[in-house]
Design a protein around this motif. Structure first.
Motif, mmCIF file in Angstrom:
data_model
loop_
_atom_site.group_PDB
_atom_site.id
_atom_site.type_symbol
_atom_site.label_atom_id
_atom_site.label_comp_id
_atom_site.label_asym_id
_atom_site.label_seq_id
_atom_site.Cartn_x
_atom_site.Cartn_y
_atom_site.Cartn_z
ATOM 1 N N LEU A 46 15.323 70.001 -41.776
ATOM 2 C CA LEU A 46 16.425 70.954 -41.627
ATOM 3 C C LEU A 46 17.535 70.379 -40.756
ATOM 4 C CD1 LEU A 46 14.287 74.194 -41.160
ATOM 5 C CD2 LEU A 46 15.551 73.491 -43.206
ATOM 6 N N MET A 47 17.177 69.583 -39.765
ATOM 7 C CA MET A 47 18.194 68.918 -38.950
ATOM 8 C C MET A 47 18.937 67.874 -39.755
ATOM 9 S SD MET A 47 16.164 68.446 -35.313
ATOM 10 C CE MET A 47 15.512 69.869 -34.428
ATOM 11 N N TYR A 48 18.204 67.089 -40.548
ATOM 12 C CA TYR A 48 18.842 66.069 -41.374
ATOM 13 C C TYR A 48 19.697 66.670 -42.488
ATOM 14 C CZ TYR A 48 16.466 62.031 -39.339
ATOM 15 O OH TYR A 48 16.053 61.045 -38.496
ATOM 16 N N ARG A 49 19.363 67.887 -42.903
ATOM 17 C CA ARG A 49 20.146 68.531 -43.962
ATOM 18 C C ARG A 49 21.592 68.753 -43.533
ATOM 19 N NH1 ARG A 49 19.104 74.522 -46.325
ATOM 20 N NH2 ARG A 49 19.617 74.936 -44.153
ATOM 21 N N GLU A 50 21.834 68.813 -42.225
ATOM 22 C CA GLU A 50 23.199 68.965 -41.719
ATOM 23 C C GLU A 50 24.038 67.711 -41.947
ATOM 24 O OE1 GLU A 50 24.359 71.861 -40.499
ATOM 25 O OE2 GLU A 50 22.380 72.654 -41.061
ATOM 26 N N PHE A 51 23.382 66.587 -42.204
ATOM 27 C CA PHE A 51 24.092 65.320 -42.385
ATOM 28 C C PHE A 51 24.091 64.844 -43.840
ATOM 29 C CE2 PHE A 51 22.470 65.310 -38.009
ATOM 30 C CZ PHE A 51 23.609 65.025 -37.279
ATOM 31 N N PHE A 52 23.071 65.245 -44.635
ATOM 32 C CA PHE A 52 22.913 64.716 -45.987
ATOM 33 C C PHE A 52 22.643 65.852 -46.972
ATOM 34 C CE2 PHE A 52 21.366 61.487 -42.994
ATOM 35 C CZ PHE A 52 22.225 60.433 -43.292
ATOM 36 N N ALA A 53 23.276 65.789 -48.141
ATOM 37 C CA ALA A 53 23.051 66.803 -49.167
ATOM 38 C C ALA A 53 21.849 66.478 -50.035
ATOM 39 C CB ALA A 53 24.296 66.944 -50.049
ATOM 40 N N SER A 54 21.560 65.203 -50.247
ATOM 41 C CA SER A 54 20.466 64.799 -51.134
ATOM 42 C C SER A 54 19.116 65.047 -50.485
ATOM 43 C CB SER A 54 20.590 63.314 -51.479
ATOM 44 O OG SER A 54 19.436 62.861 -52.160
ATOM 45 N N ARG A 55 18.243 65.731 -51.221
ATOM 46 C CA ARG A 55 16.888 65.971 -50.734
ATOM 47 C C ARG A 55 16.093 64.666 -50.677
ATOM 48 N NH1 ARG A 55 19.848 69.483 -50.068
ATOM 49 N NH2 ARG A 55 19.615 71.677 -50.680
ATOM 50 N N ALA A 56 16.384 63.758 -51.596
ATOM 51 C CA ALA A 56 15.683 62.474 -51.594
ATOM 52 C C ALA A 56 16.029 61.663 -50.351
ATOM 53 C CB ALA A 56 16.018 61.683 -52.858
ATOM 54 N N VAL A 57 17.294 61.686 -49.927
ATOM 55 C CA VAL A 57 17.694 60.966 -48.716
ATOM 56 C C VAL A 57 17.022 61.573 -47.494
ATOM 57 C CG1 VAL A 57 19.632 60.418 -47.202
ATOM 58 C CG2 VAL A 57 19.882 60.176 -49.673
ATOM 59 N N VAL A 58 16.965 62.904 -47.450
ATOM 60 C CA VAL A 58 16.269 63.568 -46.347
ATOM 61 C C VAL A 58 14.805 63.142 -46.311
ATOM 62 C CG1 VAL A 58 15.481 65.801 -45.443
ATOM 63 C CG2 VAL A 58 17.828 65.551 -46.278
ATOM 64 N N GLY A 59 14.164 63.138 -47.485
ATOM 65 C CA GLY A 59 12.779 62.724 -47.556
ATOM 66 C C GLY A 59 12.596 61.272 -47.150
ATOM 67 N N LEU A 60 13.549 60.411 -47.549
ATOM 68 C CA LEU A 60 13.461 58.996 -47.200
ATOM 69 C C LEU A 60 13.541 58.805 -45.681
ATOM 70 C CD1 LEU A 60 13.321 56.099 -48.340
ATOM 71 C CD2 LEU A 60 15.821 56.089 -48.349
ATOM 72 N N LEU A 61 14.446 59.514 -45.031
ATOM 73 C CA LEU A 61 14.561 59.424 -43.580
ATOM 74 C C LEU A 61 13.304 59.927 -42.883
ATOM 75 C CD1 LEU A 61 18.260 60.536 -43.023
ATOM 76 C CD2 LEU A 61 17.264 58.339 -42.377
ATOM 77 N N MET A 62 12.677 60.956 -43.461
ATOM 78 C CA MET A 62 11.444 61.470 -42.877
ATOM 79 C C MET A 62 10.296 60.464 -43.015
ATOM 80 S SD MET A 62 11.861 64.347 -41.380
ATOM 81 C CE MET A 62 10.147 64.848 -41.219
ATOM 82 N N GLY A 63 10.445 59.516 -43.930
ATOM 83 C CA GLY A 63 9.382 58.548 -44.139
ATOM 84 C C GLY A 63 9.608 57.211 -43.458
ATOM 85 N N THR A 64 10.854 56.723 -43.456
ATOM 86 C CA THR A 64 11.092 55.366 -42.971
ATOM 87 C C THR A 64 10.868 55.229 -41.472
ATOM 88 O OG1 THR A 64 13.459 55.895 -42.833
ATOM 89 C CG2 THR A 64 12.695 54.749 -44.812
ATOM 90 N N ASP A 65 11.035 56.309 -40.714
ATOM 91 C CA ASP A 65 10.804 56.213 -39.266
ATOM 92 C C ASP A 65 9.334 55.930 -38.967
ATOM 93 O OD1 ASP A 65 10.599 59.147 -40.105
ATOM 94 O OD2 ASP A 65 9.562 59.138 -38.181
ATOM 95 N N ASN A 66 8.463 56.202 -39.931
ATOM 96 C CA ASN A 66 7.027 55.967 -39.734
ATOM 97 C C ASN A 66 6.624 54.523 -40.016
ATOM 98 O OD1 ASN A 66 6.225 58.582 -38.954
ATOM 99 N ND2 ASN A 66 6.310 59.264 -41.081
ATOM 100 N N LEU A 67 7.577 53.685 -40.412
ATOM 101 C CA LEU A 67 7.242 52.283 -40.660
ATOM 102 C C LEU A 67 6.652 51.623 -39.412
ATOM 103 C CD1 LEU A 67 10.251 51.021 -42.818
ATOM 104 C CD2 LEU A 67 7.845 51.139 -43.509
#
Length: 429
Positions: A46-67
């Motif tokens: 929900l915080m990232y939704r303020e910066f990005f419209a694409s749900r896929a981009v939001v999902g990608l950001l939620m995943g890449t930080d776990n690298l």
């Protein structure tokens, strides 16, 4: 030959040291993990939704930080197996990482208006969490004989379920009042869990190899263990780990994307969309010990297979539903299915590690499931972009079905392991 017979020679005279009371105290550590991660996973999209419209981009950001967590988990697991400290093998990692996790968890809403600060803070948070998550979970098999691990893990998951339930049922509603309350309370709970674990666990528990070891390189040790999974004799273990990765795509994707689904499809507020997930968490909480008991009776793998069939059927049934109360009812049944799957998984992997590789094998468990958690939000977010919000349920069901197939094949190929597993594969749905 069953687990109890196999263990009797190696652990003779140690069973009397086992205490379910000790497992409850260890469970407080997992309560903190689940509470903090649940708030993080629920509200970061929900915080990232303020910066990005694409749900896929939001999902990608939620995943890449776990690298960074993906890299840390097997290394920390192997390192903790080799640790020779007055505090034991696991506690040094726990004592260092929890305060960092608590501080960064508290800071997330404070930096949420600045994208690069938000990304840096959540990376630090996940790095700290993954540095102690494996060691704190390894404390359960360290204190538990193999034949009691399903039931003991039911207790651990019950405590984790309480953390998830508190996050969904209380902290999610506080988020509508002030996000700082949600993340501040989460940070305090993490510190309290550290105090409980520090006071209650054994420094040198009875069901782990406590003998001093020569110094080894944990990075090379972890890499060698991972390479072994590609050898023919380990194909069963590899397929089971791959199944766990796959069903976590469905699980993590739904947890990350359902708040958006709840707001846009069901017309709920952000807090109430997360509150719907309380029904799933509450059901898991109720059924965790029951699932551990079932796993002890019919075996870990058969119990998981039943759960892997139930959950995707429920996801598909939820597609046409628009009434929040009905979705909540479906999630109640989903919590039962998830308990059948998740309560057995870690004990099954810990059994494969024997007494001297528990930390590494639990590290493998978290490495594979972390890949699922990393890719799950993106995969289900992409499904939502392509076919609409109902793609969340369709994609989730597909990944659980695939996991069922992988688990079934892996169970047939699983051969020699540190613990006799005939009871785990003799009855399959």
């Amino acid at each position: 030959m069953n687990d109890e017979k196999l263990d009797s020679g190696e652990n003779a005279g140690e069973t009397e040291k086992f205490s379910y009371k000790k497992i409850w105290w260890i469970g407080f550590g997992f309560l903190g993990v689940q509470l903090a991660f649940t708030s993080y996973n629920a509200f970061l999209p929900l915080m990232y939704r303020e910066f990005f419209a694409s749900r896929a981009v939001v999902g990608l950001l939620m995943g890449t930080d776990n690298l960074i967590g993906l890299l840390l988990i097997p290394i920390i697991g192997a390192w903790s197996d080799q640790m020779d400290a007055p505090w034991g093998r696991r506690l040094p990692f726990i004592v260092v990482a929890i305060p960092i996790a608590a501080l960064t968890h508290f800071a997330i809403p404070l930096v949420s208006s600045v994208l690069f600060l938000l990304i840096i803070t959540e990376i630090l948070f996940t790095a700290a969490m993954h540095s102690y998550r494996g060691p704190i979970i390894s404390l359960m098999p360290d204190h538990t004989p193999p034949e009691k691990r399903s039931t003991a893990n039911g207790i651990i998951n019950l405590m984790g379920g309480i953390g998830t339930l508190v996050s969904f049922g209380i902290l999610s509603l506080l988020y509508d009042v002030d996000p700082r309350l949600t993340f501040g309370i989460g940070g305090v709970v993490l510190l309290l869990s550290l105090g409980v674990v520090w006071r209650k666990v054994d420094r040198h528990p009875p069901y782990v190899d406590n003998a001093p070891r020569s110094s080894t390189n944990p990075i090379k040790d972890a890499a060698r263990g991972i390479r072994n999974l590609l050898k023919p004799g380990f194909i069963g273990q590899f397929l089971i780990l791959l199944a766990m990765l796959t069903y976590f795509i469905g699980y993590a994707g739904l947890n990350a994307m359902f708040p958006i689904y709840g707001v846009e499809t069901l017309g709920l507020t952000e807090g109430r969309a997360n509150f719907i997930l309380t029904s799933f968490a509450g059901s898991f909480l109720v059924f965790a010990i029951f699932a551990g008991f079932i796993g002890s009776k019919i075996g870990k793998i058969p119990t998981m297979l039943w759960g892997l069939l139930l959950v995707p059927v429920l996801f598909l049934a939820a597609i046409p539903v628009r009434a929040p109360i009905v979705i909540a009812g479906i999630f109640v049944l989903g919590g039962l299915g998830w308990a059948l799957v998740n309560v057995q998984a870690m004990p099954l992997i810990a059994d494969l590690g024997g007494r001297d590789r528990v930390g590494f094998y639990i590290g493998l468990y978290y490495m594979f499931t972390m890949i699922g958690q990393m890719t799950g939000p993106f995969m289900l977010g992409l499904a939502m972009d392509l076919i609409g919000n109902e793609g969340m349920f369709i994609g989730g069901a597909a990944f659980y079905f695939i996991a069922y197939i992988l688990m079934k094949i892996g169970a047939k190929k699983l051969s020699a392991s540190p613990v006799e597993i005939a009871r785990q594969t003799q009855t399959e749905p």
